[in-house]
Design an enzyme around this catalytic site. Structure first.
Site, PDB file in Angstrom:
ATOM      1  CD1 TRP A 276     -11.538  -2.816   5.436  1.00 32.35           C
ATOM      2  CD2 TRP A 276     -10.922  -2.765   7.595  1.00 32.35           C
ATOM      3  NE1 TRP A 276     -10.234  -3.267   5.512  1.00 32.35           N
ATOM      4  CE2 TRP A 276      -9.828  -3.241   6.825  1.00 32.35           C
ATOM      5  CE3 TRP A 276     -10.763  -2.643   8.983  1.00 32.35           C
ATOM      6  CZ2 TRP A 276      -8.608  -3.595   7.395  1.00 32.35           C
ATOM      7  CZ3 TRP A 276      -9.542  -2.997   9.537  1.00 32.35           C
ATOM      8  CH2 TRP A 276      -8.484  -3.466   8.755  1.00 32.35           C
TER       9      TRP A 276
ATOM     10  CG  LEU B  24     -15.843   0.292   3.002  1.00 36.44           C
ATOM     11  CD1 LEU B  24     -16.422   0.455   4.409  1.00 36.44           C
ATOM     12  CD2 LEU B  24     -16.253   1.467   2.136  1.00 36.44           C
ATOM     13  CG  ASP B  25      -8.320  -3.254   2.491  1.00 33.84           C
ATOM     14  OD1 ASP B  25      -8.111  -3.423   3.700  1.00 33.84           O
ATOM     15  OD2 ASP B  25      -7.430  -3.295   1.621  1.00 33.84           O
ATOM     16  CG  LEU B  26      -7.303   2.988   2.003  1.00 34.55           C
ATOM     17  CD1 LEU B  26      -6.332   3.868   2.794  1.00 34.55           C
ATOM     18  CD2 LEU B  26      -8.038   3.820   0.957  1.00 34.55           C
TER      19      LEU B  26
ATOM     20  CD1 TRP C 132      -4.961  -6.023   0.419  1.00 32.96           C
ATOM     21  CD2 TRP C 132      -5.878  -7.945   1.095  1.00 32.96           C
ATOM     22  NE1 TRP C 132      -6.077  -5.710   1.160  1.00 32.96           N
ATOM     23  CE2 TRP C 132      -6.659  -6.868   1.589  1.00 32.96           C
ATOM     24  CE3 TRP C 132      -6.261  -9.242   1.411  1.00 32.96           C
ATOM     25  CZ2 TRP C 132      -7.794  -7.062   2.382  1.00 32.96           C
ATOM     26  CZ3 TRP C 132      -7.384  -9.445   2.186  1.00 32.96           C
ATOM     27  CH2 TRP C 132      -8.145  -8.365   2.665  1.00 32.96           C
TER      28      TRP C 132
END
Length: 211
Positions: free
Chosen positions: A137, A156-158, A198
């Site tokens: 990440w 993998l980024d929430l 995002w």
């Protein structure tokens, strides 16, 4: 007048109707990477900021730079700084170990940060991941926001997982495999798609596209 990411936006909206709606919600793309400073400084900053709130991390980062005259240290300078001095700046023992490993590997050119721009994405991720505390990440975020690579999808980024969940109406956070599968058509502009996801999460504030 054409804007920097017009081609990316046109591609995303052409290949994915959900992403078309996300772009409409968010608006113009304001993605930018940071060109100031050095690559070493950027990776060191990412280590300092790990697992901390932005405010706390910023305070420790400023104290860290204050040790070197309010600037980022060179690898040799960091290696010459005692653990006690670094601890006094607020760095944990674990992060001191990570920073020392980074400095040692850069100094020995085991991790060729000065030449990392010449590596492809997978090569750069593999090189950065040799540093303790720098995983996939962190390496992907470096590629996106430091090197400005256009086709990185941090599965993998929430925030990305949440963005995919919201946009595509999934019952739970998207898994890394789901993120990769859903995002495959976005290539070669997956960095731009990630930026939109995002921002979409920010816009929705926990809502659902179409609610």
């Amino acid at each position: 007048m054409r804007m920097p990411y017009d081609d990316a936006i046109a591609h995303l909206q052409a290949v994915d109707p959900v992403m078309h709606a996300v772009v409409d919600v968010v608006g113009p793309c304001a993605f930018a990477h940071r060109a100031e400073g050095t690559h070493f400084e950027a990776v060191a900053r990412s280590i300092v900021y790990q697992q901390l709130s932005g405010k706390a991390a910023g305070t420790i980062h400023r104290r860290f730079h204050a040790l070197y005259g309010d600037r980022a240290p060179e690898p040799a300078e960091l290696l010459a700084t005692s653990d006690e001095t670094l601890r006094a700046a607020g760095l944990s023992r674990q992060k001191i170990g990570y920073l020392r490993d980074l400095a040692a590997r850069v100094a020995s050119r085991d991790v060729p940060l000065d030449d990392i721009d010449a590596l492809d994405d997978d090569g750069a991720i593999a090189a950065l991941s040799r540093v303790k505390g720098v995983g996939r990440w962190t390496a992907q975020i470096f590629l996106m926001f430091r090197l400005g690579r256009p086709d990185v999808l941090p599965e993998l980024d929430l925030g990305i997982q949440r963005g995919v969940q919201l946009a595509y109406g999934l019952p739970a956070l998207a898994t890394p495999r789901e993120v990769q599968a859903i995002g495959a058509p976005w290539a070669p502009w997956r960095t731009v798609a990630s930026w939109y996801l995002w921002r979409f999460v920010d816009e929705q504030n926990g809502g659902q596209l179409g609610d």
